[in-house]
Design an enzyme around this catalytic site. Structure first.
Site, mmCIF file in Angstrom:
data_model
loop_
_atom_site.group_PDB
_atom_site.id
_atom_site.type_symbol
_atom_site.label_atom_id
_atom_site.label_comp_id
_atom_site.label_asym_id
_atom_site.label_seq_id
_atom_site.Cartn_x
_atom_site.Cartn_y
_atom_site.Cartn_z
ATOM 1 N N ASP A 307 -43.106 -31.824 -31.330
ATOM 2 C CA ASP A 307 -42.025 -31.374 -32.195
ATOM 3 C C ASP A 307 -42.556 -31.206 -33.611
ATOM 4 O O ASP A 307 -43.363 -32.015 -34.074
ATOM 5 C CB ASP A 307 -40.888 -32.391 -32.207
ATOM 6 C CG ASP A 307 -39.893 -32.136 -31.086
ATOM 7 O OD1 ASP A 307 -39.569 -30.969 -30.846
ATOM 8 O OD2 ASP A 307 -39.468 -33.109 -30.447
ATOM 9 N N GLU A 348 -34.120 -33.656 -50.048
ATOM 10 C CA GLU A 348 -34.578 -32.470 -50.763
ATOM 11 C C GLU A 348 -34.245 -32.575 -52.250
ATOM 12 O O GLU A 348 -35.063 -32.261 -53.116
ATOM 13 C CB GLU A 348 -33.941 -31.210 -50.161
ATOM 14 C CG GLU A 348 -34.414 -30.887 -48.756
ATOM 15 C CD GLU A 348 -33.689 -31.678 -47.676
ATOM 16 O OE1 GLU A 348 -32.821 -32.523 -48.032
ATOM 17 O OE2 GLU A 348 -33.993 -31.468 -46.486
ATOM 18 N N ARG A 380 -22.690 -26.350 -50.595
ATOM 19 C CA ARG A 380 -24.125 -26.113 -50.488
ATOM 20 C C ARG A 380 -24.783 -26.029 -51.865
ATOM 21 O O ARG A 380 -25.780 -25.359 -52.059
ATOM 22 C CB ARG A 380 -24.420 -24.848 -49.678
ATOM 23 C CG ARG A 380 -23.872 -24.885 -48.258
ATOM 24 C CD ARG A 380 -24.147 -23.601 -47.517
ATOM 25 N NE ARG A 380 -25.563 -23.423 -47.273
ATOM 26 C CZ ARG A 380 -26.098 -22.281 -46.830
ATOM 27 N NH1 ARG A 380 -25.317 -21.231 -46.615
ATOM 28 N NH2 ARG A 380 -27.397 -22.191 -46.630
#
Length: 680
Positions: A307, A348, A380
């Site tokens: 992955d 982030e 967002r």
């Protein structure tokens, strides 16, 4: 889990090795079964020699050293199992008798009853609060809690377990440190994860692997051929003696010594220990193997499915660059991006604050009177309002809409920079101050340090690495190129993983993969080597044949290394055993035939003292080689990435030639001791 925590009880190892002198302990090992019969037979011959006076000291020493050979083989296996038993004792300490609070429905305030944990059955619901021990394996249905799993994993840092998702599985014997959980029990009494770990590390459930069975059959066949060959020597010696007029003969004790020295007793005695030690090396890497078959298969793996997230990359995208708009400095952009990220608690957002501080030494503090705008999945965006400034940072579409609402427009240079970073596999975030666009923050998947070099090692071993990810093909291609994997598959679903594994298996290749979620279970069940994360779901752990207690997907690479080392160790010691038997031919056969064929008996390049001392020295060296090689069997042969041909050539040179030459100086030295002490 630190290996130093597990102390081998050598008194138990010694007792166990003596217990293995029983013939029942060697029924599944034809080589050692023949050795045991030889020791018993020569013991009877010694009793007979005591009455007949035919070299009782010589026959007695042969019998003694044959028993030593049997004991050393049992000692090798006992040492290997003793290391696992020390691990098991530590695990038993985590599995203590306790009570459980059983409830009828998944509510904290539901009526509960206190029962003995041994009465819990699959499907029961229990409440576990801070400070209490989880009574049995299960899955969290309600709540989020910090759990101490050090009793199982050895890691002192607590982990978070929560209802839903891939971090819901809990293990009996671990302790809740904060909050509470409502758990649905999934394991019956005596069948929990710790119970199975104890059985596995003690070797109680160890079954022979296919390669081990094949090698055992080969050794049994060789032993049978040599047994028949030695059986013909007695009538042959009588016939030749009559023809050449010699009165000598070959004693039965000499024939037994000849047989035991010629059959592959070295590898026969070490074979079980090599397999157990391979599993033990996995345990010390904090990986639990459900069977030796999985460890062996790891050594034959041809394809690794990995992955992207958490295995090849760190798992969270991090800020990598500031790309300012025309007329804006990079420091001005970094300052605005940092302020706009103060209310963004995502990894982030934190990475933007850190990058701004590292690049320009900026302080992550909001101005007095400023109002922070937290990041939400709906907007967002995150931001900060301070006086006339309205700083915003977020996804391209969201910030573009915000800028248009404020009466501004997205500059072509900023749009181009965002598109370019997206094509390179990065994620662009736009930063603005009201209608004024300041530039782009580039987020990238950060490749784990050293991963490219590890993939290069696997490539030298002939293993193909394939990255699987849900990202789009452009992003996947960029990350695959940076990481150095051989191939990648993008936009992969759980069904695609299963299909990819079957495709490689249809081509005759063994496939390994790691997973932690319920959606990984079908693929894990299909893979030849399936590493389930301990922190993952119960379904994943049931489907895998290996469980990584550290829940580190890159451990798959280490597992392959351990598997290959196991196969190399078995092959190297087999080669050494067979070639040192060849060396002993040149010593013991001339000595055995000395009384019948003086010409053959005269072949004595080592200048051994007498035929009896030569035979006794060969038997002693044959026995002593087993304990001398126990450390190598436990540690494993040194492994370096190379092709199969290179590894084979190196092993033949080191262990083949070494096995051929090593017995000669050993036999010479032992013969001198035997002759000096007058033992023969």
């Amino acid at each position: 889990m630190s290996a130093n925590r597990f102390r081998v009880d050598w008194s138990k190892v010694l007792v166990e090795s003596l217990r293995r002198l029983s013939p029942l302990a060697h029924l599944r090992n034809p080589v050692m079964a023949i050795t045991w019969l030889g020791a018993a037979f020569t013991t009877l011959l010694w009793f007979s020699a005591l009455h007949s006076g035919e070299h009782p000291a010589f026959v007695g020493q042969i019998a003694l050293w044959l028993w030593f050979t049997v004991w050393f083989a049992g000692l090798a296996e006992a040492v290997a199992e003793g290391r696992g038993r020390a691990h098991a004792e530590h695990l038993r300490a985590a599995r203590s008798s306790q009570n459980a609070r059983r409830v009828s429905e998944p509510r904290v305030d539901a009526p509960s009853e206190t029962i003995d944990a041994s009465r819990l059955a699959p499907g029961d619901l229990v409440v576990v609060s801070a400070g209490e021990v989880i009574p049995a394996d299960g899955e969290a249905l309600v709540g989020v809690a910090s759990v101490d799993e050090s009793a199982v994993t050895g890691e002192s840092a607590p982990v978070i377990r929560a209802a839903g998702g891939d971090r819901s599985a809990v293990t009996g014997g671990t302790r809740v440190l904060s909050d509470h959980l409502i758990i649905r029990i999934t394991a019956a009494p005596g069948d929990g994860f710790i119970d199975r770990m104890i059985a596995l590390v003690e070797g109680a459930n160890r079954q022979k692997t296919p390669n081990e069975i094949a090698l055992t059959v080969l050794l049994a066949g060789m032993t049978l051929v040599l047994l028949l060959s030695v059986a013909t020597i007695l009538p042959f010696a009588g016939f030749v003696g009559e023809r050449v007029g010699t009165s000598g003969s070959i004693s039965l004790a000499t024939l037994v010594a000849l047989l035991i020295c010629l059959i592959p007793t070295t590898i026969g005695g070490l074979l079980p220990a090599i397999g157990i030690a391979g599993i033990d090396r996995l345990h010390r890497a904090n990986v639990i193997a459900r069977s030796g078959r999985a460890v062996e298969a790891a050594g034959d793996v041809g394809v690794l499915l990995l992955d992207k997230t958490g295995t090849i990359t760190l798992g969270n995208r991090q800020a990598a660059a500031f790309v300012p708009a025309p007329g804006v400095t990079e420091q001005e952009l970094a300052t605005a991006a940092q302020l706009a990220s103060l209310a963004d608690e995502t990894p982030e957002g934190r990475s933007i604050v850190i990058l701004a501080k590292e690049r320009f030494g900026l302080r992550s503090e909001a101005p007095a009177g400023a109002v922070v705008v937290p990041f939400t999945a709906i907007s967002r965006m995150s931001g900060l309002d301070a006086g006339s400034r309205q700083l915003r940072k977020g996804a391209t579409v969201a910030v573009t809409a915000w800028v248009v609402e404020q009466g501004g427009a997205m500059p072509a240079a900023v749009t181009g920079a965002a598109e370019e970073s997206a094509r390179a596999g990065a994620t662009p975030l736009i930063v603005c101050d009201g209608p004024r666009v300041l530039g782009v923050v580039v987020l990238k998947d950060i490749i784990k340090g050293g991963i490219r070099e590890r993939f290069a090692e696997l490539r030298r071993m002939g293993i193909t690495t394939v990255m699987i990810t849900g990202d789009n093909p452009q992003t996947a291609a960029a990350i695959a190129a940076e990481a150095g994997v051989d191939d990648f598959r993008a936009q992969v679903t759980p069904e695609d993983k299963l299909r990819i594994i079957r495709e490689f298996q249809a081509g005759g290749r063994l496939v390994a993969m790691a997973g932690d979620g319920t959606n990984d279970a079908p693929a894990l069940a299909q893979a030849d080597v399936a590493v389930a994360m301990h922190a993952g779901t119960q379904a994943a752990k049931e489907a895998g044949n290996l469980v990584d207690l550290d829940s580190n997907p890159t451990k798959l690479i280490e597992i392959v290394r351990i598997g290959k080392q196991l196969l190399m160790t078995r092959g190297a010691l087999t080669t050494f055993s067979l070639t040192n038997d060849i060396a002993k031919y040149f010593v013991i056969i001339p000595a055995a035939l000395a009384g019948v064929l003086p010409a053959v008996g005269g072949f004595n390049p080592l200048h051994l003292a007498s035929p009896h001392s030569a035979i006794l020295a060969a038997v002693m060296v044959n026995a002593l080689l087993i304990p001398l090689l126990i450390p190598l069997a436990m540690r494993g042969v040194a492994w370096r990435p190379a092709s199969a041909g290179t590894i084979l050539g190196r092993n033949l040179l080191i262990y083949g030639v070494g096995g051929l030459l090593a017995p000669f100086p050993l036999i010479w030295a032992v013969d001198r001791v035997v002759a000096t002490l007058g033992l023969a």
